[in-house]
Enzyme design. Sequence first.
Site, PDB file in Angstrom:
ATOM      1  CB  SER A 132      -1.016  -0.114   1.213  1.00 34.41           C
ATOM      2  OG  SER A 132      -1.616  -0.960   1.232  1.00 34.41           O
ATOM      3  NE  ARG A 243      -5.799   2.597  -6.840  1.00 35.37           N
ATOM      4  CZ  ARG A 243      -5.460   3.475  -6.027  1.00 35.37           C
ATOM      5  NH1 ARG A 243      -5.543   4.811  -6.096  1.00 35.37           N
ATOM      6  NH2 ARG A 243      -4.285   2.950  -5.461  1.00 35.37           N
ATOM      7  NE  ARG A 268     -32.247 -26.776  -3.376  1.00 39.73           N
ATOM      8  CZ  ARG A 268     -31.843 -28.172  -2.994  1.00 39.73           C
ATOM      9  NH1 ARG A 268     -32.106 -28.774  -4.145  1.00 39.73           N
ATOM     10  NH2 ARG A 268     -31.654 -28.335  -1.838  1.00 39.73           N
ATOM     11  CD  GLN A 279     -40.341  -9.783   2.782  1.00 36.77           C
ATOM     12  OE1 GLN A 279     -40.411 -10.193   4.093  1.00 36.77           O
ATOM     13  NE2 GLN A 279     -41.157  -8.891   2.246  1.00 36.77           N
ATOM     14  CD  GLU A 363      -5.119  -2.575 -10.971  1.00 33.24           C
ATOM     15  OE1 GLU A 363      -5.565  -1.576 -11.355  1.00 33.24           O
ATOM     16  OE2 GLU A 363      -5.268  -3.526 -11.745  1.00 33.24           O
TER      17      GLU A 363
END
Lengths: 381, 257
Positions: A132, A243, A268, A279, A363
């Site tokens: 970083s 990015r 399914r 829900q 990145e």
Amino acid sequence: MDPELPEEIRILQKTVRQFVENELAPHEREIEERNEIPRAVIDAMAGAGLFGIGHDERWGGQGFGKLGYCVAIEQAGRANASLWNVIGASAGLCGTAIEIGGPDEVRERYLPRIFAGEMLGAYALSEPGAGSDAGSLKTAARKQGGEYVIEGFKTFITNAPIADVFVVFANVAPDRGSKGITAFVVERGTEGLTVGPNDEKMGLHGSTTAQLFFSGMRVPAANRVGEEGQGFRIALGTLDVGRLGLAAHSVGIAQRLLEASARYAKTRVQFGKPIAVNQGIQWMLADGATEIHAARLMVYDAAARADKGERITQRAAMTKLFATEMLGRVADAAVQIHGGMGYMRELWIERAYRDARITRIYEGTSEVQRMVIAGGLLEDA
Amino acid sequence: MKFLVCLKQVPDSTVRVKVGGDRRSIAAEGITWSISPYDEYAIELALERKDADASTVVSVVTVGPARSRDALRQALAMGCDDATLVTSEADLSALDVAKALAAVVNEAKPDVVLCGKQASDDDQGLVGPALAEALGWPHVGMLTKLVPGASGLELWREVEGGHEVWSAAPPVVALVHKSEKEPRYPSLPGIMKAKRKEIPEKDLASCGVTPGAPRPEVALMDLPPQRGQGKVWKLDGDAKGVAEQVAKALREEAKVV
């Protein structure tokens, strides 16, 4: 503001999608199982022009701007993520660094071949002690006559095992910190360059990654990208584009996961009815769709602004942060909706889940994106 | 040789079509539009001639609403040379479309007019034959291959269990069933080149067409009925016993054998 994509970008979108679904997706499983992308598949991507999308036609790119770049990458997300990773590291990072840094002589020498996919590139910035905090890199370059002598090493370099050419960042004046960082083009086979073995990773198994070691490596001064001390600026400019691409890729992968999850939920059956009527499942799908929509708009907005010449550092950081975190949530929900099958190698869902994890790290980690966003915010306050 | 391919923009084959509120048309919202698949084959056949002989000119034309411009642009990106759009926002009868196309053909003077054998939206297959009739040109259907021959063109057409080779001297209208190769993707430079091309626009009046040819109207549009649940049998016994029970059920219950 025009919410509709331009006509040529819509044709590009459809063309890339057809190519990805018909020519690339059938190789997904083979790539994962072999831990490599067959060369013929890389050549097919090159033949279709994918390496050049979004790059300047002057240097052998295909044009279409950064908006076209992002729209194409989004569609590339509909097949194994390793595939785009090869292009992203080659044309997206290595190519962009040369495109930004110049000079023309270096651009002419390398870019047409990189953007045609004839030459694969890699981008060597990260070091064991400088991830970083890339500005603290230790690789050193010392000028000696018409050459630079480079000493040091790099880690986690995507494409290193297969690259023909590397953009290497080294410091020519360590006392000046990041202001001494300078970029160089290094060709494979240069004496003093050693490429380590392919790293074993959690995901992105088709994409290769390795360490680089430089020992008395001599690079002609004519291979310097930009001026001495401009390397960090070139690296940051490259990452803005990178990015954005990664965010676009995340949107495409998430979209495919959402579509697969919705289809699976409708077929399914448990407790006598498709799980899609629950829900709890519907909310997972609705949240995913909403977040994908938001991320896509962020990508298109930042890309369109980049094409207008705006500096997009802040927007690219926000977009990368949101899109990759969004992908993490959508991939997690996709495994959950697929249940036990989502955990099995038989489906591509578990692979996509593993592949997605790196997007929040490379990145620029999510934390670094927040540093960039907050830094700009506080500077303007 | 000069080709003119007539195409139609239709809902993409991946679109899940919904019936509109009027129950006489499809809901247009959210539809992705594409070139009708048979028309894509027609473009591919024409472009293959151009691959073989660079002096070949391939033009495309469509009669349709303004959004059809996308389909023409797609054809240009695939490698066609020029495109003409005849705009009509109203849904036209096949005969009116054929008349408008005939006006474009008379102006462009192609040697060969290719159409898909039918459009994938209404599957009527009327425009091609009507165009041949309007032009007074010979017409060949079910084309699968097109090669230059001694007396003009060799037209290969698919027939039950084999193929026939017809010959025709241009001008001719041919309706395409399929091409040997799948229609090509647009190349990326092709897309950029297509972007820079002007697509001239005409209206029906400039084609000498006053719409209103007699036509049947759609009375009702409906989706097929939902399929019922499957049935699960619990069968015991050896393979022969199970097979017998299945055969019995298929014959007596499902009545399919």
